[in-house]
Design a protein around this motif. Structure first.
Motif, PDB file in Angstrom:
ATOM      1  N   ALA A 188      10.838 -53.000  67.233  1.00  0.00           N
ATOM      2  CA  ALA A 188       9.614 -53.242  67.991  1.00  0.00           C
ATOM      3  C   ALA A 188       8.981 -51.914  68.355  1.00  0.00           C
ATOM      4  O   ALA A 188       9.654 -50.978  68.751  1.00  0.00           O
ATOM      5  CB  ALA A 188       9.933 -54.040  69.253  1.00  0.00           C
ATOM      6  N   GLY A 189       7.683 -51.827  68.190  1.00  0.00           N
ATOM      7  CA  GLY A 189       6.966 -50.605  68.518  1.00  0.00           C
ATOM      8  C   GLY A 189       6.794 -49.667  67.341  1.00  0.00           C
ATOM      9  O   GLY A 189       6.069 -48.697  67.422  1.00  0.00           O
ATOM     10  N   ALA A 190       7.461 -49.939  66.227  1.00  0.00           N
ATOM     11  CA  ALA A 190       7.321 -49.081  65.043  1.00  0.00           C
ATOM     12  C   ALA A 190       5.938 -49.294  64.447  1.00  0.00           C
ATOM     13  O   ALA A 190       5.383 -50.382  64.521  1.00  0.00           O
ATOM     14  CB  ALA A 190       8.391 -49.417  64.012  1.00  0.00           C
ATOM     15  N   ALA A 191       5.402 -48.255  63.855  1.00  0.00           N
ATOM     16  CA  ALA A 191       4.087 -48.364  63.232  1.00  0.00           C
ATOM     17  C   ALA A 191       4.113 -49.471  62.190  1.00  0.00           C
ATOM     18  O   ALA A 191       5.015 -49.526  61.362  1.00  0.00           O
ATOM     19  CB  ALA A 191       3.700 -47.039  62.596  1.00  0.00           C
ATOM     20  N   ARG A 199      11.767 -47.191  74.199  1.00  0.00           N
ATOM     21  CA  ARG A 199      12.257 -45.839  74.323  1.00  0.00           C
ATOM     22  C   ARG A 199      11.501 -44.823  73.463  1.00  0.00           C
ATOM     23  O   ARG A 199      11.523 -43.641  73.753  1.00  0.00           O
ATOM     24  CB  ARG A 199      13.717 -45.862  73.910  1.00  0.00           C
ATOM     25  N   TYR A 200      10.864 -45.275  72.415  1.00  0.00           N
ATOM     26  CA  TYR A 200      10.247 -44.364  71.458  1.00  0.00           C
ATOM     27  C   TYR A 200       8.751 -44.643  71.336  1.00  0.00           C
ATOM     28  O   TYR A 200       8.342 -45.783  71.193  1.00  0.00           O
ATOM     29  CB  TYR A 200      10.914 -44.503  70.086  1.00  0.00           C
ATOM     30  N   ASP A 201       7.965 -43.578  71.335  1.00  0.00           N
ATOM     31  CA  ASP A 201       6.529 -43.737  71.154  1.00  0.00           C
ATOM     32  C   ASP A 201       6.161 -43.539  69.687  1.00  0.00           C
ATOM     33  O   ASP A 201       7.007 -43.252  68.850  1.00  0.00           O
ATOM     34  CB  ASP A 201       5.758 -42.775  72.063  1.00  0.00           C
ATOM     35  N   ASP A 202       4.883 -43.695  69.389  1.00  0.00           N
ATOM     36  CA  ASP A 202       4.424 -43.575  67.999  1.00  0.00           C
ATOM     37  C   ASP A 202       4.722 -42.196  67.414  1.00  0.00           C
ATOM     38  O   ASP A 202       5.047 -42.072  66.231  1.00  0.00           O
ATOM     39  CB  ASP A 202       2.931 -43.858  67.906  1.00  0.00           C
ATOM     40  N   ALA A 203       4.607 -41.158  68.233  1.00  0.00           N
ATOM     41  CA  ALA A 203       4.878 -39.800  67.748  1.00  0.00           C
ATOM     42  C   ALA A 203       6.341 -39.646  67.323  1.00  0.00           C
ATOM     43  O   ALA A 203       6.641 -38.979  66.334  1.00  0.00           O
ATOM     44  CB  ALA A 203       4.532 -38.770  68.814  1.00  0.00           C
ATOM     45  N   ALA A 204       7.247 -40.276  68.055  1.00  0.00           N
ATOM     46  CA  ALA A 204       8.674 -40.207  67.693  1.00  0.00           C
ATOM     47  C   ALA A 204       8.909 -40.888  66.354  1.00  0.00           C
ATOM     48  O   ALA A 204       9.661 -40.383  65.512  1.00  0.00           O
ATOM     49  CB  ALA A 204       9.530 -40.853  68.778  1.00  0.00           C
ATOM     50  N   TRP A 205       8.273 -42.036  66.127  1.00  0.00           N
ATOM     51  CA  TRP A 205       8.429 -42.731  64.843  1.00  0.00           C
ATOM     52  C   TRP A 205       7.827 -41.912  63.715  1.00  0.00           C
ATOM     53  O   TRP A 205       8.375 -41.863  62.607  1.00  0.00           O
ATOM     54  CB  TRP A 205       7.802 -44.126  64.900  1.00  0.00           C
ATOM     55  N   LEU A 206       6.714 -41.237  63.967  1.00  0.00           N
ATOM     56  CA  LEU A 206       6.098 -40.391  62.949  1.00  0.00           C
ATOM     57  C   LEU A 206       7.003 -39.214  62.595  1.00  0.00           C
ATOM     58  O   LEU A 206       7.181 -38.881  61.424  1.00  0.00           O
ATOM     59  CB  LEU A 206       4.736 -39.901  63.438  1.00  0.00           C
ATOM     60  N   ARG A 207       7.612 -38.601  63.600  1.00  0.00           N
ATOM     61  CA  ARG A 207       8.564 -37.513  63.327  1.00  0.00           C
ATOM     62  C   ARG A 207       9.763 -38.026  62.542  1.00  0.00           C
ATOM     63  O   ARG A 207      10.251 -37.359  61.626  1.00  0.00           O
ATOM     64  CB  ARG A 207       9.033 -36.871  64.634  1.00  0.00           C
TER      65      ARG A 207
END
Length: 64
Positions: free
Chosen positions: A7-10, A20-28
Motif C-alpha cells: 500500500a502506498g507504492a507508486a 512508513r514509506y513515502d513516494d520518495a522512498a519508493w523511488l529510491r
C-alpha cells in the motif's frame, strides 16, 4: 506476471496508505533495484541464472 505492491507504492491499485514509506522512498528503492539488476545482467556472462534474475528484476522495475 504482476506482483502486488505494498500500500502506498507508486501505481498501487488500492488507495495510498502513507504508512512508513513515502513516494520518495519508493523511488529510491526502484533506483537501487535498477542499479543492482543492471549490474547482474552486465556481469553475469558465466552465470546464466544470475543473468535471468537480473532480466526479471529489470522487467519489474521498468514495468512500474
Amino acid at each position: 506476471m504482476a506482483h502486488p505492491r505494498p500500500a502506498g507504492a507508486a501505481g498501487a491499485s488500492s488507495p495510498p496508505s502513507r504508512g512508513r514509506y513515502d513516494d520518495a522512498a519508493w523511488l529510491r528503492g526502484r533506483g537501487w533495484a535498477l542499479s543492482i539488476a543492471t549490474a547482474m545482467v552486465a556481469h553475469s556472462d558465466d552465470a546464466p541464472v544470475l543473468a535471468a534474475v537480473g532480466r526479471e528484476a529489470l522487467a519489474h522495475v521498468l514495468d512500474g
